[in-house]
Scaffold this motif. Structure first.
Motif, short mmCIF file in Angstrom:
data_model
loop_
_atom_site.label_atom_id
_atom_site.label_comp_id
_atom_site.label_asym_id
_atom_site.label_seq_id
_atom_site.Cartn_x
_atom_site.Cartn_y
_atom_site.Cartn_z
N GLY A 1 0.82 -1.20 0.00
CA GLY A 1 0.00 0.00 0.00
C GLY A 1 0.85 1.25 0.00
N THR A 2 0.36 2.28 -0.69
CA THR A 2 1.02 3.58 -0.71
C THR A 2 -0.05 4.66 -0.54
N ALA A 3 0.17 5.56 0.40
CA ALA A 3 -0.73 6.69 0.61
C ALA A 3 0.03 7.97 0.32
N LYS A 4 -0.58 8.86 -0.44
CA LYS A 4 0.04 10.14 -0.75
C LYS A 4 -0.22 11.09 0.42
N LEU A 5 0.85 11.77 0.87
CA LEU A 5 0.76 12.72 1.98
C LEU A 5 1.00 14.13 1.47
N GLU A 6 0.30 15.08 2.04
CA GLU A 6 0.55 16.48 1.73
C GLU A 6 1.98 16.83 2.13
N GLN A 7 2.68 17.55 1.28
CA GLN A 7 4.05 17.91 1.60
C GLN A 7 4.10 18.95 2.71
N MET A 8 5.20 18.94 3.44
CA MET A 8 5.40 19.89 4.54
C MET A 8 5.74 21.27 3.97
N SER A 9 5.30 22.31 4.68
CA SER A 9 5.57 23.68 4.24
C SER A 9 7.06 23.97 4.14
N ASN A 10 7.85 23.41 5.08
CA ASN A 10 9.30 23.65 5.10
C ASN A 10 10.05 22.34 4.88
N GLY A 11 9.58 21.58 3.89
CA GLY A 11 10.23 20.31 3.57
C GLY A 11 11.47 20.52 2.71
N PRO A 12 12.16 19.45 2.38
CA PRO A 12 13.40 19.56 1.60
C PRO A 12 13.15 20.13 0.20
N VAL A 13 14.17 20.80 -0.32
CA VAL A 13 14.14 21.39 -1.65
C VAL A 13 15.28 20.78 -2.45
N ALA A 14 14.98 20.34 -3.67
CA ALA A 14 16.00 19.70 -4.51
C ALA A 14 17.21 20.61 -4.68
N GLY A 15 18.40 20.03 -4.51
CA GLY A 15 19.65 20.75 -4.70
C GLY A 15 20.06 21.64 -3.54
N MET A 16 19.27 21.66 -2.47
CA MET A 16 19.57 22.50 -1.31
C MET A 16 19.88 21.61 -0.11
N PRO A 17 20.71 22.08 0.83
CA PRO A 17 20.99 21.28 2.03
C PRO A 17 19.71 21.03 2.83
N ARG A 18 19.65 19.89 3.51
CA ARG A 18 18.48 19.54 4.32
C ARG A 18 18.49 20.24 5.68
N GLU A 19 19.63 20.80 6.04
CA GLU A 19 19.72 21.49 7.32
C GLU A 19 18.67 22.58 7.41
N GLY A 20 17.95 22.61 8.53
CA GLY A 20 16.91 23.61 8.74
C GLY A 20 15.57 23.24 8.13
N LYS A 21 15.51 22.12 7.42
CA LYS A 21 14.27 21.67 6.82
C LYS A 21 13.57 20.70 7.77
N GLU A 22 12.28 20.61 7.64
CA GLU A 22 11.49 19.75 8.53
C GLU A 22 11.57 18.29 8.10
N GLN A 23 11.12 17.43 9.01
CA GLN A 23 11.08 16.01 8.73
C GLN A 23 9.80 15.39 9.28
N ARG A 24 9.65 14.11 9.07
CA ARG A 24 8.45 13.38 9.47
C ARG A 24 8.83 12.20 10.36
N PHE A 25 7.89 11.78 11.17
CA PHE A 25 8.02 10.54 11.92
C PHE A 25 6.74 9.74 11.75
N ALA A 26 6.84 8.44 11.90
CA ALA A 26 5.70 7.55 11.65
C ALA A 26 5.38 6.70 12.87
N ALA A 27 4.15 6.20 12.90
CA ALA A 27 3.70 5.24 13.90
C ALA A 27 2.65 4.37 13.24
#
Length: 150
Positions: free
Chosen positions: A66-92
Motif C-alpha cells: 500500500g502507498t498513501a500520498k501525503l501532503e508535503q510539509m511547508s518547510n520540507g526539503p528542496v531539490a539541490g539545497m541542504p536539508r539542514e533547517g528543513k522539517e522532517q516526518r516521523f511515523a507510527a
C-alpha cells in the motif's frame, strides 16, 4: 532485509526519495512496517507513506502492499539545497496495523492512514511538531509490537 535463519540478505526497493530514519527504525505492527518517503518540495508525487507486509507466511511477505500520498510539509526539503533547517516526518502504526500515522514537521499536523483503504485523514495538533515531533500508537487490549527504543 536479513534472514537470520539462513544468513541471507535481500534488498527491498521502496522508491526514490529520502527517509528520516530508514528501515532500522521504522514502526512495525503485527501486519505491516510503515515507511515514509519524503520528496523535494513541488515533486508531483508528494510525500508517501508505504506499507510493507511483515507476515512471514503471507503471499505478499516483504512486498509493498500500500502507498498513501501525503501532503508535503511547508518547510520540507528542496531539490539541490541542504536539508539542514528543513522539517522532517516521523511515523507510527497501531499494533494491529489498522492505522498508520505520519507527522508533518513544523506544520502541526498528523496524517492518519486507514491501511485497509489507504485513505488519509489529517488532523491538527497543539504543537508545531518542529523537527518532526514524535508519534506513537497504542490500542487498548493489544500488547505493543514495536518495542524499539526511540
Amino acid at each position: 532485509m536479513t534472514d537470520l535463519t539462513d544468513a541471507t540478505a535481500r534488498l527491498i526497493f521502496v522508491g526514490n526519495g529520502t527517509s528520516q530514519r530508514g528501515f532500522a527504525d521504522a514502526p512495525t505492527s503485527s501486519r505491516y512496517l510503515a515507511y515514509i518517503l519524503v520528496h523535494s518540495k513541488g515533486d508531483p508525487r508528494g510525500d508517501e507513506l508505504k506499507l510493507i507486509d511483515v507476515r512471514p507466511n503471507s503471499r505478499s511477505y516483504l512486498d509493498i502492499v500500500g502507498t498513501a500520498k501525503l501532503e508535503q510539509m511547508s518547510n520540507g526539503p528542496v531539490a539541490g539545497m541542504p536539508r539542514e533547517g528543513k522539517e522532517q516526518r516521523f511515523a507510527a502504526i497501531t499494533p494491529d496495523g489498522r492505522y498508520a500515522f505520519a507527522t508533518h514537521g513544523g506544520d502541526g499536523k498528523v496524517s492518519m492512514v486507514d491501511t485497509a483503504t489507504m485513505s488519509v485523514t489529517q488532523f491538527s495538533t497543539p504543537t508545531s511538531l518542529r523537527g518532526g515531533g514524535y508519534v506513537t500508537a497504542f490500542q487498548v487490549g493489544f500488547e505493543p509490537v514495536d518495542l524499539m527504543g526511540r
